[in-house]
Scaffold this motif. Structure first.
Motif, short mmCIF file in Angstrom:
data_model
loop_
_atom_site.label_atom_id
_atom_site.label_comp_id
_atom_site.label_asym_id
_atom_site.label_seq_id
_atom_site.Cartn_x
_atom_site.Cartn_y
_atom_site.Cartn_z
N ARG A 1 -3.56 -10.06 28.58
CA ARG A 1 -5.04 -9.56 28.08
C ARG A 1 -5.56 -10.67 27.45
O ARG A 1 -6.77 -10.23 26.64
N LEU A 2 -5.36 -12.07 27.45
CA LEU A 2 -5.90 -12.93 26.43
C LEU A 2 -7.33 -13.64 27.24
O LEU A 2 -7.98 -14.28 26.41
N GLY A 3 -7.22 -13.46 28.44
CA GLY A 3 -8.53 -13.95 28.97
C GLY A 3 -8.36 -15.49 29.16
O GLY A 3 -7.49 -16.04 29.40
N ASP A 4 -9.64 -16.27 29.21
CA ASP A 4 -9.60 -17.59 29.16
C ASP A 4 -9.75 -18.37 28.14
O ASP A 4 -9.93 -19.76 28.32
N SER A 5 -9.81 -17.89 27.06
CA SER A 5 -9.89 -18.68 25.76
C SER A 5 -8.52 -19.50 25.32
O SER A 5 -7.59 -18.70 25.21
N GLU A 6 -8.66 -20.69 25.15
CA GLU A 6 -7.55 -21.59 24.69
C GLU A 6 -7.17 -21.31 23.59
O GLU A 6 -5.83 -20.99 23.21
N ALA A 7 -8.16 -20.92 22.45
CA ALA A 7 -7.78 -20.43 21.18
C ALA A 7 -7.08 -19.37 21.15
O ALA A 7 -5.98 -19.29 20.33
N HIS A 8 -7.56 -18.39 22.14
CA HIS A 8 -6.59 -17.18 22.05
C HIS A 8 -5.31 -17.35 22.29
O HIS A 8 -4.44 -16.72 21.96
N HIS A 9 -5.05 -18.19 23.50
CA HIS A 9 -3.72 -18.30 24.03
C HIS A 9 -2.70 -19.02 22.80
O HIS A 9 -1.72 -18.77 22.68
N LEU A 10 -3.25 -19.94 22.25
CA LEU A 10 -2.43 -20.74 21.26
C LEU A 10 -2.23 -19.92 19.92
O LEU A 10 -1.18 -20.07 19.64
N ARG A 11 -3.09 -19.11 19.87
CA ARG A 11 -2.85 -18.48 18.53
C ARG A 11 -1.92 -17.27 18.82
O ARG A 11 -1.09 -17.12 17.82
N PHE A 12 -2.07 -16.83 20.08
CA PHE A 12 -0.93 -15.98 20.49
C PHE A 12 0.51 -16.20 20.46
O PHE A 12 1.32 -15.76 19.83
N LEU A 13 0.67 -17.58 20.87
CA LEU A 13 1.73 -18.27 21.26
C LEU A 13 2.48 -18.57 19.74
O LEU A 13 3.66 -18.50 19.40
N LEU A 14 1.38 -18.90 18.82
CA LEU A 14 1.91 -19.11 17.50
C LEU A 14 2.46 -17.85 16.61
O LEU A 14 3.41 -18.00 16.00
N ALA A 15 1.77 -16.78 17.00
CA ALA A 15 2.34 -15.55 16.55
C ALA A 15 3.57 -15.16 17.10
O ALA A 15 4.41 -14.57 16.24
N VAL A 16 3.75 -15.35 18.38
CA VAL A 16 5.13 -15.21 18.90
C VAL A 16 6.09 -16.25 18.40
O VAL A 16 7.36 -15.68 17.98
N VAL A 17 5.88 -17.45 18.14
CA VAL A 17 6.80 -18.37 17.31
C VAL A 17 7.02 -17.87 15.94
O VAL A 17 8.30 -17.66 15.44
N ALA A 18 6.25 -17.39 15.22
CA ALA A 18 6.39 -16.76 13.71
C ALA A 18 7.24 -15.47 13.77
O ALA A 18 8.05 -15.16 12.99
N GLU A 19 7.11 -14.69 14.98
CA GLU A 19 7.82 -13.37 15.14
C GLU A 19 9.29 -13.96 15.41
O GLU A 19 10.38 -13.04 14.86
N LEU A 20 9.54 -14.52 16.33
CA LEU A 20 10.71 -15.13 16.62
C LEU A 20 11.50 -16.01 15.61
O LEU A 20 12.71 -16.16 16.00
N SER A 21 10.72 -16.56 14.90
CA SER A 21 11.33 -17.50 14.00
C SER A 21 12.36 -17.01 13.03
O SER A 21 13.29 -17.56 12.51
N ARG A 22 12.39 -15.67 12.62
CA ARG A 22 13.35 -15.14 11.58
C ARG A 22 14.59 -14.64 12.25
O ARG A 22 15.43 -14.09 11.59
N GLY A 23 14.63 -14.91 13.77
CA GLY A 23 15.88 -14.36 14.22
C GLY A 23 17.30 -15.23 14.14
O GLY A 23 16.86 -16.51 13.70
#
Length: 883
Positions: free
Chosen positions: A315-337
């Motif tokens: 769903r992210l399209g071509d924006s670099e900032a959107h992709h990096l922001r998404f990956l950072l959110a994934v990192v934050a979600e999985l870091s608590r495991g």
């Protein structure tokens, strides 16, 4: 590597991944059926109509039967593994999967195509690929291609206009977007010589386990997602394969003009590689909750449920900032495991994002910095609005993240939108915040960049004397705030109130700034255990373990009452859950008593229009409807729905539930047209609010199918009823009462169509399945028995119908009472069956008795009374209840 133009290399790659499909090797004169495209090692994606025609003719579908696959100049033997037969009536996409069994015949270096799930509504530069009969000796079929453009969309399919004539062999072949270098669809049908319809690649998500062919290779419970995972892994490994001399899809896509941007095809490949190594999201709603914060695209405009990390990537399209922001959110979600292996992968992903972040435009870096850091505090602020009225002050609320040294970032807010049906009192504003608090804290908690585990401090700024419950005792997650984290209370007297001295406030804040850090305030440990058991009760109800849920909820309510008192908000909520368990057990009168008592206490203790009071009013009106007190139920629900709209707003899920119940009240009271109009709006709103496939949407669609059937729209009712049954089957399993009940509703449609034996078979299965799930005396089982007696009578077995009608009436009278609508229907059915076996005197007595009772309870002109007077066969429709 070749130095050909990228567009020429793209054509070569697409041709090498396109296959012909036809008769298996060894056939005397092999016939071409169509084409396909290799999308993962050993897996060919094509169209279902190659194997099952619109008229039902089949080829290659029998167990053990094989098909021929032309690949790289060789005719290989394949197996049809997945077939979406529902495409024939438009309920599903025209898709099939052919498996190439592993062995010496299968080529090692298979040219897998790159799939793009971003559907192009318009595309001027595209290409179609396929096969035609003929060719040199030994080759069997000849590859063909044609330039085309995507001109629009027709329902679930894309429309294309080709430069040259589209022949029959193109069916199932790939459509390639040459600007992006992606396969975006499969040719489905021709409309004239140069026009065609194309199945979008995104439809692969609709492949389900039920489409699997017996004995064929299997992709597991979610074949669409597993296929895409294998596609991603192949492209990652192929890109890094030692000794590779030819250009890959990624190499070619990098050189296309459209792909020269900040987030390159290599970045996409690396992103897919990282995502494929991560565990699945812990909760199904995680990805959907992340997306509004990382991408500009609205959360509800994507047809595929966002269940995996890859779904979010698409769903992210071509924006670099959107992709990096998404990956950072994934990192934050999985870091608590707790898994060290997962943490190592997540740490590597975080490092990769950190390097790529340096290449982002300066203006976008602060957003990424916030996404990378976890807040130290979460501030819940309740601010009074001026000029709201004399008696009751209105409040707006906001939630902010604090990063230390006075740095705050707004996260959510509400309460000051007049379009949502009025302003909020303080308890209503607090209720909205508490509803969101669990998700807010899940986002805030977790490890800091230095690896330290941390729970964000909660700060509450409000007039403390006006809060109905102390903030430290609010529920969030598995327990109460005060047991899990520090809670700071900032007393904020309303502006202009007595004692609101600005100088005094400044002095108070100075003292607070120099004070030692506040310690968590303890509460009773027993309540945490009770809260966990309360949550378990909801799980048991969803699993249809109704007796266990009832016993657990009764115990939790009684213990809460002993610990907190009978009128504590938590106790009342637990007692309301106990009432829900009673209603699911079919003990409607007991449930009415419980919900009525909870409603009376809340109306006495809480401010007018409090959201908990509205919830109790909705539950009370729903039980009134279920016991057959239709006029009273509708009167109460009309007021309840109006209050929901005025106080919580039109788009609130609770408002949607209130309107859903109102539509059902209107139908039961005889206003089918008005109820249908409201119900249609409820279905559309649920699709927008909850999305297709969510339990809330499936529930309202099940009831909407009943409206459609009663209005005579039988085709739409049949399609929706079957879809609802299939969704419940996939969601909760074949033996769950919701699956059994909605399947039983299909028997009524088969009766209308005159399909007596099919109706009898389905009605019998529904009655037996419901009795096994909830017992022989449950109202749902009695309703299925009522429908089965009608099916037996329609099939000509009058004696069996009479025996079941007698038994059903006796059970209904004992379980529900003599004046319940289901008991009335049982009496009317018995009268009809008696008349058919020539027991005229008893039939007349029973009919006279039921008509007198119906006229007294519901009125002489109620549709139920009129139907019995006309001697229409009574029936019952299953209605799933919200859990």
């Amino acid at each position: 590597m070749s130095e050909w133009p990228a567009s020429d290399e793209l054509i070569l790659l697409a041709k090498s991944a396109t296959v012909g499909i036809g008769d298996p090797p060894g056939a005397r004169a092999p016939r071409l059926w169509g084409s396909g495209v290799l999308v993962a090692p050993g897996w060919v994606l094509t169209c279902a109509h190659l194997f099952v025609s619109a008229g039902g003719e089949r080829r290659g579908t029998a167990e053990g039967e094989t098909v021929g696959v032309q690949l790289g100049g060789r005719l290989l033997r394949g197996r049809l593994a997945y077939l979406v037969e529902e495409f024939r009536d438009g309920r599903a996409p025209d898709l099939a999967l052919v498996a190439l069994p592993e062995g010496p015949e299968r080529p090692e270096a298979q040219p897998v195509a790159w799939l793009g799930e971003r559907e192009p509504l318009l595309c001027e530069n595209a290409h179609l690929y396929g096969y035609q009969p003929g060719g040199a000796a030994g080759e069997g079929f000849t590859p063909v291609d044609s330039s085309c453009r995507v001109t629009g969309q027709d329902g679930r399919y894309l429309q294309v206009a080709a430069v040259s004539r589209l022949r029959k062999g193109y069916s199932g072949g790939p459509l390639v977007d040459e600007d992006r270098g992606e396969v975006v669809g499969l040719v489905r049908a021709r409309d004239g010589d140069e026009l065609g319809l194309v199945v979008p690649v995104g439809a692969v998500h609709e492949l389900a386990a039920r489409h699997h062919r017996p004995g064929a290779p299997d992709l597991g419970p979610q074949p669409g997602r597993e296929l895409l995972r294998r596609h991603d892994v192949w492209h990652v490994r192929h890109q890094d394969r030692p000794g590779r001399t030819s250009a890959s899809w990624t190499d070619v896509r990098r050189r296309l003009p459209r792909q020269r941007g900040s987030w390159t095809p290599l970045d996409r490949l690396a992103e897919l590689d990282w995502l494929s190594r991560l565990p699945a999201p812990a909760r199904p709603e995680v990805v959907g909750q992340l997306m509004p914060n990382v991408a500009a695209r609205p959360a509800d405009d994507w047809p595929v449920p966002l269940l995996t990390w890859r779904d979010g990537y698409v769903r992210l399209g071509d924006s670099e900032a959107h992709h990096l922001r998404f990956l950072l959110a994934v990192v934050a979600e999985l870091s608590r495991g707790p898994d060290p292996a997962v943490r190592e992968t997540v740490t590597g992903l975080a490092s990769w994002v950190s390097v790529r972040r340096r290449e982002v435009a300066l203006a976008e870096r602060p957003e990424l910095e916030h996404a990378r850091r976890r807040p130290e505090s979460v501030l819940l602020e309740f601010t009074p609005l001026l000029g709201y009225g004399r008696q009751e002050r209105a409040y707006r609320w906001s939630i902010s993240h604090g990063f230390g040294e006075g740095e705050w970032r707004p996260a959510r807010q509400g309460g000051d939108d007049p379009g949502r049906g009025g302003r909020l009192s303080l308890p209503e504003a607090v209720g909205e915040v508490r509803d969101q608090l669990r998700d807010v804290l899940l986002d805030a908690d977790g490890p800091q960049p230095d690896g330290r585990e941390a729970r964000a401090r909660v700060e509450v700024a409000a007039p403390m004397a006006e809060l109905l419950a102390p903030a430290h005792a609010w529920r969030a997650g598995s327990g109460r705030l005060g047991t899990e984290r520090e809670v700071v209370l900032r007393h904020r007297p309303p502006a202009g109130a007595p004692g609101d001295d600005p100088a005094l406030r400044a002095h108070q804040w100075q003292r607070l700034a120099t004070a030692r850090r506040l310690a968590p305030r303890p509460v009773e440990a027993d309540t945490d255990l009770l809260q966990a058991r309360n949550g378990l009760g909801g799980t048991l109800m969803a699993l249809a373990e109704l007796d266990e849920a009832h016993e657990l909820y009764e115990s939790v309510w009684q213990q809460y009452s002993a610990v907190l008192g009978p009128e504590d908000p938590t106790t009342l909520q637990a007692r309301g859950n106990y009432g829900l368990a009673l209603s699911l057990l079919g003990r409607y009168q007991d449930a009415l008593t419980v919900h009525g008592e909870v409603l009376a206490v809340r109306e006495r203790l809480l401010p007018r229009g409090h959201h908990q009071t509205l919830q109790s009013g909705l539950l009370y009106a729903r039980i009134l409807r279920l016991i057959g007190r239709y006029p009273e139920a509708q009167s109460r629900q009309e007021l309840n729905a109006r209050q929901h709209r005025q106080i919580l707003g039109q788009g609130n899920p609770a408002t949607l539930a209130a309107e859903h119940n109102l539509a059902q009240c209107m139908r039961r009271s005889g206003d089918l047209a008005g109820g249908a109009q409201l119900m249609r709006a409820v279905v559309n709103s649920s699709l927008q609010l909850h999305g297709p496939g969510s339990p809330d949407t499936i529930l309202v669609q099940a009831d909407w199918a009943t409206f459609l059937r009663q209005r005579g729209d039988l085709t739409a009712a049949a399609e929706l009823s079957q879809a609802v049954t299939d969704q419940y089957h996939d969601l909760v399993g074949p033996a769950h009462p919701y699956t059994v009940g909605t399947r039983g509703n299909l028997a009524l449609l088969h009766q209308v169509y005159g399909e007596r034996h099919t109706a009898l078979r389905i009605a019998t299965e529904a009655w037996e399945g419901m009795a096994a799930a909830v017992g022989p005396d449950h109202p749902w089982t009695l309703g299925c028995a009522l429908n089965l007696s009608a099916a037996r009578q329609l099939a000509g077995d009058d004696e069996a119908a009479l025996a079941l009608s007698r038994d059903t009436l006796a059970r209904s009278t004992a379980a529900l009472g003599p004046e319940h609508p289901l008991t009335f229907s049982g009496q009317a059915a018995l009268a009809m069956d008696l008349r058919l076996v020539r027991e005229a005197d008893e039939a007349a007595r029973v009919e006279t008795e039921v008509l007198a009772r119906l006229s007294r309870v519901l009125g002489p002109e109620h549709p139920h009374t009129v139907a019995v007077r006309r001697r229409d066969r009574p029936y019952w429709d299953f209605e799933p209840q919200p859990i």
